[in-house]
Design an enzyme around this catalytic site. Structure first.
Site, short mmCIF file in Angstrom:
data_model
loop_
_atom_site.label_atom_id
_atom_site.label_comp_id
_atom_site.label_asym_id
_atom_site.label_seq_id
_atom_site.Cartn_x
_atom_site.Cartn_y
_atom_site.Cartn_z
CG HIS A 17 78.01 39.76 43.65
ND1 HIS A 17 79.62 39.30 43.29
CD2 HIS A 17 77.74 39.46 42.09
CE1 HIS A 17 79.90 38.91 42.59
NE2 HIS A 17 78.57 38.98 41.41
CE LYS A 41 79.52 31.06 34.21
NZ LYS A 41 79.29 31.48 34.67
NE ARG A 90 77.99 43.60 36.17
CZ ARG A 90 78.76 42.52 36.03
NH1 ARG A 90 79.96 42.22 36.93
NH2 ARG A 90 78.97 41.14 35.33
CB SER A 128 83.59 38.29 40.35
OG SER A 128 82.72 38.03 41.13
P1 ADP Z 1 77.76 34.59 37.26
O1 ADP Z 1 78.60 34.03 36.26
O2 ADP Z 1 76.04 33.91 37.01
O3 ADP Z 1 77.71 35.60 35.67
P2 ADP Z 1 78.45 36.49 38.98
O4 ADP Z 1 78.69 36.12 40.03
O5 ADP Z 1 79.05 36.63 37.58
O6 ADP Z 1 77.67 35.61 38.45
O7 ADP Z 1 77.03 37.58 38.93
C1 ADP Z 1 75.75 37.63 39.38
C2 ADP Z 1 74.63 38.56 38.93
O8 ADP Z 1 75.72 39.92 39.54
C3 ADP Z 1 74.90 38.73 37.52
O9 ADP Z 1 73.27 38.80 36.95
C4 ADP Z 1 75.50 40.11 37.71
O10 ADP Z 1 75.16 40.82 36.61
C5 ADP Z 1 75.74 40.73 38.51
N1 ADP Z 1 76.75 41.84 39.46
C6 ADP Z 1 77.94 40.97 39.05
N2 ADP Z 1 79.09 42.13 39.64
C7 ADP Z 1 77.72 43.24 39.58
C8 ADP Z 1 77.78 44.50 39.88
N3 ADP Z 1 79.33 44.92 40.09
N4 ADP Z 1 76.70 45.40 40.20
C9 ADP Z 1 75.86 45.20 39.85
N5 ADP Z 1 75.17 43.48 39.33
C10 ADP Z 1 76.60 42.87 39.48
#
Ligand code: ADP
Length: 171
Positions: A17, A41, A90, A128
């Site tokens: 992130h 969620k 990703r 995460s």
């Molecule tokens: P959500 O539940 O909205 O998917 P996340 O916290 O899992 O929330 O992810 C928020 C954003 O960050 C999403 O667009 C996700 O694809 C991106 N994201 C999460 N982990 C990574 C990573 N390792 N590299 C790049 N983008 C990421």
């Protein structure tokens, strides 16, 4: 003043992130990280804690702010005067969900663009969910998350980690 919104669960924030956020912060005057407070969620951390961990992790990024929101993303984006939504991509596996969401958001608010940023390759496997699972099972997560997140996770899963690790900083 062009503001972008980076919405997500951030449960908790990872180095993936932060990589995306760093890239976005170079493109916009301000990036507002928006933690979704979504009751449907199941999250490990409360929205307040997720915001606090993000604030600590982004303290060195001057044009990044962190807040939480409830309800429809496009309504929140409108209320903040945001011109763009940032999302991270990703792998191909992210694509279908992200594509659907971006097109739905566009149909709800045509003036709001969704931009996808790719993280550095070393973070393409990071999520995460995976970090929580590794920590829960006793694995070392120091390479994947900022120190404050590592400590918060270790205090959630203390049983799997030797007591000496709990206060130890990232190697
Ligand atoms: P959500 O539940 O909205 O998917 P996340 O916290 O899992 O929330 O992810 C928020 C954003 O960050 C999403 O667009 C996700 O694809 C991106 N994201 C999460 N982990 C990574 C990573 N390792 N590299 C790049 N983008 C990421």
């Amino acid at each position: 003043m062009v503001r972008a919104l980076y919405p997500g669960s951030f449960d908790p924030v990872t180095n993936g992130h932060l990589d995306v956020l760093q890239r976005a912060s170079h493109l916009f005057d301000e990036v507002l990280v928006a933690v979704a407070n979504n009751e449907s969620k199941q999250a490990l951390f409360t929205a307040e804690k997720r915001v606090e961990l993000l604030r600590q992790s982004t303290a060195s990024m001057p044009n990044v702010r962190v807040t939480s929101f409830e309800g429809l993303l496009v309504n929140f984006a409108r209320s903040q005067g945001a011109r763009a939504i940032i999302r991270g991509l990703r792998a191909v596996s992210d694509f279908e969900y992200e594509f659907q969401m971006a097109l739905m958001n566009r149909s709800l608010e045509p003036s709001l663009e969704t931009l996808f940023l790719m993280p550095s390759e070393e973070y393409t496997y990071l999520s995460s969910r995976m970090v929580k699972e590794v920590c829960r099972l006793g694995g070392e997560i120091g390479r994947f998350v900022p120190d404050c997140v590592r400590e918060a996770l270790l205090s959630r899963f203390p049983g799997q980690h030797p007591a000496s690790e709990l206060s130890q900083k990232q190697p």
